[in-house]
Design an enzyme around this catalytic site. Structure first.
Site, PDB file in Angstrom:
ATOM      1  N   ASN A  11       0.852  -1.194   0.000  1.00  0.00           N
ATOM      2  CA  ASN A  11       0.000   0.000   0.000  1.00  0.00           C
ATOM      3  C   ASN A  11       0.895   1.254   0.000  1.00  0.00           C
ATOM      4  O   ASN A  11       1.710   1.424   0.916  1.00  0.00           O
ATOM      5  CB  ASN A  11      -0.891  -0.049   1.253  1.00  0.00           C
ATOM      6  N   ASP A  13      -0.137   4.493   0.002  1.00  0.00           N
ATOM      7  CA  ASP A  13      -0.839   5.710   0.436  1.00  0.00           C
ATOM      8  C   ASP A  13       0.086   6.716   1.123  1.00  0.00           C
ATOM      9  O   ASP A  13      -0.003   7.925   0.903  1.00  0.00           O
ATOM     10  CB  ASP A  13      -1.932   5.363   1.461  1.00  0.00           C
ATOM     11  N   HIS A  14       0.961   6.171   1.999  1.00  0.00           N
ATOM     12  CA  HIS A  14       1.691   7.107   2.851  1.00  0.00           C
ATOM     13  C   HIS A  14       2.921   7.709   2.202  1.00  0.00           C
ATOM     14  O   HIS A  14       3.534   8.623   2.760  1.00  0.00           O
ATOM     15  CB  HIS A  14       1.945   6.472   4.216  1.00  0.00           C
ATOM     16  N   ARG A  22       4.074  18.801   1.565  1.00  0.00           N
ATOM     17  CA  ARG A  22       4.659  19.996   0.956  1.00  0.00           C
ATOM     18  C   ARG A  22       3.949  20.380  -0.356  1.00  0.00           C
ATOM     19  O   ARG A  22       4.453  21.201  -1.108  1.00  0.00           O
ATOM     20  CB  ARG A  22       6.145  19.766   0.675  1.00  0.00           C
ATOM     21  N   HIS A  47      -5.605   3.773  -1.609  1.00  0.00           N
ATOM     22  CA  HIS A  47      -6.933   4.141  -1.120  1.00  0.00           C
ATOM     23  C   HIS A  47      -7.229   5.577  -1.534  1.00  0.00           C
ATOM     24  O   HIS A  47      -6.555   6.504  -1.084  1.00  0.00           O
ATOM     25  CB  HIS A  47      -6.935   4.005   0.412  1.00  0.00           C
ATOM     26  N   ARG A  49      -9.365   8.313  -0.841  1.00  0.00           N
ATOM     27  CA  ARG A  49     -10.338   8.732   0.175  1.00  0.00           C
ATOM     28  C   ARG A  49     -11.148   9.906  -0.331  1.00  0.00           C
ATOM     29  O   ARG A  49     -10.682  10.689  -1.161  1.00  0.00           O
ATOM     30  CB  ARG A  49      -9.618   9.127   1.475  1.00  0.00           C
ATOM     31  N   ARG A  53      -6.808  12.885   1.157  1.00  0.00           N
ATOM     32  CA  ARG A  53      -5.721  13.282   2.065  1.00  0.00           C
ATOM     33  C   ARG A  53      -4.380  12.684   1.658  1.00  0.00           C
ATOM     34  O   ARG A  53      -3.344  13.202   2.027  1.00  0.00           O
ATOM     35  CB  ARG A  53      -6.040  12.922   3.515  1.00  0.00           C
ATOM     36  N   HIS A  54      -4.395  11.553   0.942  1.00  0.00           N
ATOM     37  CA  HIS A  54      -3.107  11.033   0.445  1.00  0.00           C
ATOM     38  C   HIS A  54      -3.193  10.789  -1.065  1.00  0.00           C
ATOM     39  O   HIS A  54      -2.769  11.630  -1.846  1.00  0.00           O
ATOM     40  CB  HIS A  54      -2.594   9.833   1.256  1.00  0.00           C
ATOM     41  N   GLU A  74      -8.689   0.753  -3.151  1.00  0.00           N
ATOM     42  CA  GLU A  74      -9.529   0.800  -1.949  1.00  0.00           C
ATOM     43  C   GLU A  74     -10.400   2.040  -2.005  1.00  0.00           C
ATOM     44  O   GLU A  74      -9.898   3.139  -2.309  1.00  0.00           O
ATOM     45  CB  GLU A  74      -8.660   0.899  -0.695  1.00  0.00           C
ATOM     46  N   THR A 104      -7.214   6.504  10.227  1.00  0.00           N
ATOM     47  CA  THR A 104      -7.081   5.426   9.241  1.00  0.00           C
ATOM     48  C   THR A 104      -8.380   4.644   9.270  1.00  0.00           C
ATOM     49  O   THR A 104      -9.278   4.963  10.059  1.00  0.00           O
ATOM     50  CB  THR A 104      -5.855   4.539   9.572  1.00  0.00           C
ATOM     51  N   THR A 105      -8.491   3.630   8.411  1.00  0.00           N
ATOM     52  CA  THR A 105      -9.734   2.853   8.366  1.00  0.00           C
ATOM     53  C   THR A 105      -9.871   2.096   9.683  1.00  0.00           C
ATOM     54  O   THR A 105      -9.139   1.136   9.932  1.00  0.00           O
ATOM     55  CB  THR A 105      -9.692   1.867   7.177  1.00  0.00           C
ATOM     56  N   GLU A 155     -11.383  -9.220   2.778  1.00  0.00           N
ATOM     57  CA  GLU A 155     -10.117  -8.907   3.445  1.00  0.00           C
ATOM     58  C   GLU A 155     -10.434  -8.751   4.920  1.00  0.00           C
ATOM     59  O   GLU A 155     -11.257  -7.912   5.301  1.00  0.00           O
ATOM     60  CB  GLU A 155      -9.498  -7.622   2.870  1.00  0.00           C
ATOM     61  N   HIS A 198      -4.029  -4.564   7.641  1.00  0.00           N
ATOM     62  CA  HIS A 198      -4.121  -3.409   8.540  1.00  0.00           C
ATOM     63  C   HIS A 198      -3.224  -3.597   9.747  1.00  0.00           C
ATOM     64  O   HIS A 198      -3.405  -4.522  10.531  1.00  0.00           O
ATOM     65  CB  HIS A 198      -5.551  -3.097   8.998  1.00  0.00           C
ATOM     66  N   GLY A 199      -2.241  -2.713   9.835  1.00  0.00           N
ATOM     67  CA  GLY A 199      -1.371  -2.687  11.002  1.00  0.00           C
ATOM     68  C   GLY A 199      -0.299  -3.752  11.025  1.00  0.00           C
ATOM     69  O   GLY A 199       0.423  -3.883  12.020  1.00  0.00           O
ATOM     70  N   GLY A 220       0.928  -1.474   4.378  1.00  0.00           N
ATOM     71  CA  GLY A 220       1.395  -0.164   3.956  1.00  0.00           C
ATOM     72  C   GLY A 220       2.205   0.590   4.986  1.00  0.00           C
ATOM     73  O   GLY A 220       3.425   0.721   4.877  1.00  0.00           O
ATOM     74  N   TYR A 221       1.532   1.071   6.000  1.00  0.00           N
ATOM     75  CA  TYR A 221       2.112   2.066   6.914  1.00  0.00           C
ATOM     76  C   TYR A 221       3.459   1.637   7.492  1.00  0.00           C
ATOM     77  O   TYR A 221       4.435   2.398   7.452  1.00  0.00           O
ATOM     78  CB  TYR A 221       1.106   2.343   8.035  1.00  0.00           C
TER      79      TYR A 221
HETATM   80  N1  PXP Z   1      -6.095  -3.101   3.867  1.00  0.00           N
HETATM   81  C1  PXP Z   1      -7.044  -2.137   3.924  1.00  0.00           C
HETATM   82  C2  PXP Z   1      -8.404  -2.471   3.453  1.00  0.00           C
HETATM   83  C3  PXP Z   1      -6.733  -0.842   4.384  1.00  0.00           C
HETATM   84  O1  PXP Z   1      -7.680   0.099   4.450  1.00  0.00           O
HETATM   85  C4  PXP Z   1      -5.403  -0.555   4.751  1.00  0.00           C
HETATM   86  C5  PXP Z   1      -5.038   0.831   5.173  1.00  0.00           C
HETATM   87  O2  PXP Z   1      -5.191   1.689   4.103  1.00  0.00           O
HETATM   88  C6  PXP Z   1      -4.461  -1.582   4.656  1.00  0.00           C
HETATM   89  C7  PXP Z   1      -4.825  -2.849   4.235  1.00  0.00           C
HETATM   90  C8  PXP Z   1      -3.027  -1.364   5.027  1.00  0.00           C
HETATM   91  O3  PXP Z   1      -2.932  -1.056   6.374  1.00  0.00           O
HETATM   92  P1  PXP Z   1      -1.561  -0.522   6.958  1.00  0.00           P
HETATM   93  O4  PXP Z   1      -1.267   0.741   6.216  1.00  0.00           O
HETATM   94  O5  PXP Z   1      -1.867  -0.319   8.398  1.00  0.00           O
HETATM   95  O6  PXP Z   1      -0.538  -1.587   6.698  1.00  0.00           O
END
Ligand code: PXP
Length: 250
Positions: A11, A13-14, A22, A47, A49, A53-54, A74, A104-105, A155, A198-199, A220-221
């Site tokens: 992912n 996004d970040h 910036r 994602h 959104r 935001r990202h 997403e 976050t979600t 998921e 997630h996480g 992702g994060y």
């Molecule tokens: N899966 C879904 C559906 C998510 O919404 C996210 C966060 O955008 C992730 C996976 C990845 O989560 P993380 O960024 O915490 O690894």
């Protein structure tokens, strides 16, 4: 029965979060996606959104045009996102709940409560040739409804488990883990392809990779954070190695 291969979706996004700090063009999430694929990612997740935001609309279009692996888009189940996703034609859409004020979600999609609205929404995406995934808690009722909704993929939300592990709450972590184990089995038995995310970090990704029902992790994060220290390619390789270690125990 040997466990199926486990895909890694990265992912990005970040990378966009950092870029937007910036308001310029760098760092570029598409460059990150290309690099992650080169290092061994099986797909890219992003994602879009409602508040942008990202990831922004142009990022999604560029990801679809420039990457050689599946794009997992997403999004919330809104008319605006339906229009954008049908125009973008990603490999998959993962439907997620979205609240403007959340960091976050935070939870899974309530497919039981939103069944009536989701059924035609999923049908439109499916008719558009897009594989639909539902991001849900590992809850029996949600999984059973996801199967009835005829989405091919769920998921499972791993956020509560990962938070409990990181915070050292052993009892909660064990309870959340058991929910994931049971949910993955139930979903697979219901004919669903099972993803999780997630996480996740190296340790939790290794642990969860031992579940033979899983076909894909989306992460992702943690990885973007690690990339600051060791680079994205090294992070992808280390995550892949952690997943392989876990998978060898499946
Ligand atoms: N899966 C879904 C559906 C998510 O919404 C996210 C966060 O955008 C992730 C996976 C990845 O989560 P993380 O960024 O915490 O690894």
């Amino acid at each position: 029965m040997p466990a199926s291969p486990l895909r890694l979706g990265v992912n990005v996004d970040h990378v966009a979060t950092l870029r937007n700090a910036r308001s310029g063009a760098r760092p570029d999430p598409v460059r990150a996606a290309l690099l992650a694929i080169e290092a061994g990612a099986d797909g890219i997740t992003a994602h879009l959104r409602e508040d942008r935001r990202h990831i922004r609309d142009a990022d999604m279009a560029r990801l679809k045009a420039e990457i050689s692996k599946p794009l997992n888009f997403e999004m919330a189940a809104t008319e605006d996102m339906l229009r954008i996703s049908l125009a973008t034609r990603p490999h998959a859409v993962c439907l997620v709940p979205e609240r403007r004020e959340e960091l976050t979600t935070e939870g899974g999609l309530d497919v039981v409560g939103q069944h009536n609205a989701l059924a035609p929404f999923i049908a439109k995406l499916t008719d558009g040739g897009i594989r639909v995934s539902l991001f849900i808690a590992a809850d029996v009722r949600q999984i059973e409804m996801a199967a009835k909704l005829r989405a091919p993929v769920v998921e499972l939300h791993t956020g509560a488990w990962c938070d409990a592990v990181v915070d050292g709450h052993a009892e909660k972590a064990e309870a959340e883990w058991q929910r994931i184990v049971t949910g993955a089995r139930l979903a697979k038995a219901a004919g669903l392809e099972v993803h999780a995310g997630h996480g996740l970090d190296y340790a939790t990704a290794e642990t969860i990779s031992a579940l033979p029902e899983l076909a894909e992790l989306n992460i992702g994060y943690f990885m973007i954070g690690e990339a600051i220290f060791v680079g994205l390619a090294e992070t992808v390789k280390a995550m892949r190695a952690a997943m392989n270690r876990g998978r060898s125990r499946a």
